[in-house]
Design an enzyme around this catalytic site. Structure first.
Site, mmCIF file in Angstrom:
data_model
loop_
_atom_site.group_PDB
_atom_site.id
_atom_site.type_symbol
_atom_site.label_atom_id
_atom_site.label_comp_id
_atom_site.label_asym_id
_atom_site.label_seq_id
_atom_site.Cartn_x
_atom_site.Cartn_y
_atom_site.Cartn_z
ATOM 1 N N ALA B 183 0.889 -1.174 0.000
ATOM 2 C CA ALA B 183 0.000 0.000 0.000
ATOM 3 C C ALA B 183 0.919 1.214 0.000
ATOM 4 O O ALA B 183 1.191 1.800 1.030
ATOM 5 C CB ALA B 183 -0.909 -0.015 1.219
ATOM 6 N N ALA B 184 1.384 1.566 -1.180
ATOM 7 C CA ALA B 184 2.586 2.395 -1.276
ATOM 8 C C ALA B 184 2.374 3.902 -1.117
ATOM 9 O O ALA B 184 3.235 4.583 -0.565
ATOM 10 C CB ALA B 184 3.276 2.123 -2.610
ATOM 11 N N ALA B 185 1.268 4.440 -1.601
ATOM 12 C CA ALA B 185 1.096 5.899 -1.589
ATOM 13 C C ALA B 185 1.060 6.433 -0.155
ATOM 14 O O ALA B 185 0.543 5.751 0.729
ATOM 15 C CB ALA B 185 -0.196 6.286 -2.312
ATOM 16 N N PRO B 186 1.645 7.597 0.083
ATOM 17 C CA PRO B 186 2.260 8.529 -0.864
ATOM 18 C C PRO B 186 3.743 8.268 -1.135
ATOM 19 O O PRO B 186 4.388 9.093 -1.788
ATOM 20 C CB PRO B 186 2.082 9.886 -0.171
ATOM 21 C CG PRO B 186 2.151 9.544 1.280
ATOM 22 C CD PRO B 186 1.542 8.180 1.436
ATOM 23 N N GLY B 187 4.276 7.197 -0.667
ATOM 24 C CA GLY B 187 5.634 6.839 -1.085
ATOM 25 C C GLY B 187 6.726 7.025 -0.050
ATOM 26 O O GLY B 187 7.905 6.861 -0.368
ATOM 27 N N GLY B 188 6.379 7.386 1.172
ATOM 28 C CA GLY B 188 7.397 7.601 2.203
ATOM 29 C C GLY B 188 8.230 6.354 2.450
ATOM 30 O O GLY B 188 9.468 6.398 2.450
ATOM 31 N N LYS B 189 7.563 5.254 2.664
ATOM 32 C CA LYS B 189 8.290 4.012 2.956
ATOM 33 C C LYS B 189 8.950 3.469 1.688
ATOM 34 O O LYS B 189 10.028 2.898 1.737
ATOM 35 C CB LYS B 189 7.352 2.988 3.585
ATOM 36 C CG LYS B 189 6.824 3.445 4.940
ATOM 37 C CD LYS B 189 5.967 2.398 5.598
ATOM 38 C CE LYS B 189 5.351 2.928 6.878
ATOM 39 N NZ LYS B 189 4.311 3.967 6.638
ATOM 40 N N ASP B 251 2.037 -1.858 5.008
ATOM 41 C CA ASP B 251 1.601 -0.774 5.896
ATOM 42 C C ASP B 251 0.111 -0.605 5.596
ATOM 43 O O ASP B 251 -0.276 0.159 4.718
ATOM 44 C CB ASP B 251 2.385 0.502 5.611
ATOM 45 C CG ASP B 251 2.007 1.613 6.564
ATOM 46 O OD1 ASP B 251 1.768 1.327 7.741
ATOM 47 O OD2 ASP B 251 1.934 2.772 6.126
ATOM 48 N N CYS B 304 -1.119 2.369 11.633
ATOM 49 C CA CYS B 304 -1.050 3.508 12.564
ATOM 50 C C CYS B 304 -2.304 3.478 13.430
ATOM 51 O O CYS B 304 -3.037 4.457 13.520
ATOM 52 C CB CYS B 304 -0.881 4.832 11.832
ATOM 53 S SG CYS B 304 -2.131 5.157 10.605
#
Lengths: 228, 380
Positions: B183-189, B251, B304
């Site tokens: 679940a990639a967006a917004p791309g922090g990880k 995540d 979270c």
């Protein structure tokens, strides 16, 4: 197929550009691929709809083809115009299964470095970054302009450059030439187009370089949208 | 729970005098408070902590694809920012300006102790204090999200707990690993994983919400990530790609109980039904992710949220479904729950970790690390 490998014509165009920008040695060290316009049209149920204004205004910077206010039928009626824009991506050589990934309808593979349009390569900010990295400990042997701190803050949000702000520039610069805009730390702030040649770029009280792409507009427009 | 997957959830706790009082005082749905009272340590302190905006912490993670942490730190200090080191070398906490004098007793105490390089929270503290004491006092600073350094992709504003989740993937430097971000967006990880790999290997980033793709693509570009492929697909269907991965990061989409401090609308906007929907989705996702994990590979699951239905129960569901799934210890944070209400989880569940804002100065967060054993891959 959305993404594909380069054909001979595209290879020639890109080799020429790499040479012009003084990084021919880097050509072929990492894989270059092309995204065709049709790829982005059928992204999801007939067209990628992105509401972000920053991306809509400068989609080529973000690797996205945004078809604002254009229906799919209109696109199909006018395919020639769209097919002129080919986005060029750079991938790590270690990106395994690239061919397999390209067949699986990705939205993005690698890092967009520019677009090919009408057999010309237009550089993007990431290409400028590669050029800079290559010239880190060398003389800057490509079209560039270095501007002062005050102008740097303005350029980051799309302002053009006055001659007073220019600290130094590439001596052989011609008028109407694409150049890389740098700050005093030699970091890429944007891409510009010269209005004048050579030393005329220092002319005070007139705009001597037009900013055509910069690192900050995306954020500014995003913020404005959120305020609205 | 350890034997039976057919549990009734989410768990609803009846209201009490205390839950009514706290709900009125802090403006939450009462059912949330009733639940907090049953699984959050020092729940009143948590609510008080969250309620105080001065307790909001901002962290920046250096993008080592573009700059080294030392240089970034010098540049930000020279602009007047105050930075505090954290347990991760590349992550700094951005502190309130020097001219700001905290009035809250807890904060005053914290600054005092941190100046002495001692822990405020004892064992819970994750960072130590470092500032440029020669810097003149400044009252006006640019926003940390509008500096040239930020625009150039030198750092990413990201909570420490999120960084720890990626750190727990144990990605070796320049490792040629295949990694899945579910679940990639917004791309922090995703960008953090790319910098851990130093643009080697391969990252497959899935995002089902097409509206969130633009931010993901932009951040990958800003952070100069060359080894990622993005797919607009449901990560439950990731098997279709026919790729096996050395690492999987999930995540998971969640009710976001842990970030109420940043988005106070969540005090009221979530329902028990949302919790149920999230929990179901998380179970589907974790199963899909585990299936594409190579034997010997590592999966990190994070949310979270504090809710056990979104955390320990999901991990237990995975363990019940696959006998080759094994929990590995996460280093930082408070221990995961081994029981909740009438449910008992495996004893190893204490190796998962929970982050509480009032203990760890981070978002509320949960991290579990699961290894796929080599000998057997079949589900039962």
């Amino acid at each position: 197929m959305p993404f594909r490998l380069l054909n001979h014509v595209e290879e020639t165009i890109l080799k020429r550009s790499f040479s012009i920008w003084g990084i021919f040695e880097l050509y072929g060290k990492e894989k270059l691929i092309i995204a065709t316009p049709s790829s982005t049209m059928d992204l999801k149920h007939g067209g990628l709809k992105i509401k972000n204004r920053g991306i809509q205004d400068r989609p080529q910077s973000f690797g996205i083809e945004v078809l604002t206010n254009v229906t799919n039928s209109e696109i199909f009626q006018n395919p020639v115009k769209e097919s002129n824009r080919l986005k060029v991506y750079l991938c790590s050589h270690s990106l395994e299964h690239v061919n397999h990934l390209m067949e699986s309808d990705p939205v993005l593979v690698g890092l967009q470095i520019g677009i090919i349009r009408n057999k010309k390569f237009s550089i993007g900010l990431n290409f400028a970054e590669i050029v800079l990295n290559y010239h880190k400990n060398r003389d800057l042997d490509f079209p560039y302009v270095i501007i002062n701190g005050k102008a740097a803050n303005l350029v980051c949000f799309g302002r053009d450059i006055m001659g007073n702000s220019v600290i130094s520039c590439y001596r052989k610069i011609k008028d109407n030439q694409i150049l890389i805009i740098l700050n005093e730390d030699r970091e890429v702030l944007g891409i510009g187009r010269s209005r004048f040649a050579g030393d005329l770029l220092y002319r005070p009280n007139v705009i001597t370089v037009d900013t055509i792409e910069d690192i900050g507009t995306f954020y500014l427009q995003n913020e404005n949208m959120s305020i609205r | 729970m350890t034997e039976d997957n057919d549990v009734i959830y989410p768990v609803f706790f009846p209201s009490s005098e205390q839950s009514r009082k706290l709900s009125n005082k802090y403006g939450y749905n009462e059912w949330m408070i009733s639940r907090f009272l049953n699984y959050v340590p020092d729940p009143e302190k948590l609510l008080e902590y969250i309620d105080n905006k001065e307790n909001l912490h901002t962290y920046v993670r250096t993008n080592t694809l573009k700059i080294d942490p030392g240089t970034l730190k010098r540049r930000l200090l020279s602009k007047g920012f105050r930075l505090k080191d954290t347990i991760l070398d590349e992550v700094f906490e951005v502190l309130i300006p020097i001219s700001y004098q905290p009035t809250h007793e807890f904060l005053r105490e914290k600054v005092h102790y941190l100046d002495d390089h001692r822990d405020v929270q004892g064992k819970h503290s994750l960072s130590s204090f470092q500032v440029d004491k020669n810097k003149p006092k400044r009252t006006k600073l640019p926003s940390i999200g509008s500096t040239i350094e930020y625009l150039r992709g030198y750092y990413y504003i990201q909570d420490l707990s999120s960084c720890i989740a990626v750190n727990e993937l144990n990605i070796p430097d320049k490792g040629h690993l295949n990694i899945l971000d579910m679940a990639a967006a917004p791309g922090g990880k995703t960008t953090y994983m790319a910098q851990k790999l130093q643009n080697n290997g391969m990252i497959v980033a899935c995002e089902s919400n097409s509206k969130r793709l633009s931010s993901l693509i932009f951040n990958l570009s800003r952070c100069f990530v060359k080894n990622a492929a993005v797919f607009n697909m449901k990560s439950e269907e990731v098997e279709k790609l026919e790729i096996e991965f050395d690492r999987v990061l999930l995540d998971a989409p969640c009710t976001c109980e842990g970030i109420i401090q940043k988005d106070t609308s969540r005090k009221k906007s979530r329902t028990l039904k949302d919790l149920e929907i999230c929990s179901d989705l998380q179970k589907k996702m974790i199963i899909a992710g585990f299936k594409v994990l190579k034997p010997g590979g590592l999966m990190v699951y994070s949310t979270c949220s504090f809710a056990p239905e979104e955390n320990e129960m999901v991990i237990q569901y995975l363990l019940n479904s696959f006998k080759d799934a094994k929990i590995e210890p996460v280093i930082f944070g408070s221990e995961g729950l081994t029981k909740f209400h009438e449910y008992k989880f495996t004893e190893q569940m204490h190796q998962t970790k929970r982050f509480y804002p009032h203990y760890h100065d981070t978002n509320g967060f949960f991290i579990a690390k699961i290894r796929k054993k080599v000998f057997d891959t079949s589900a039962f």
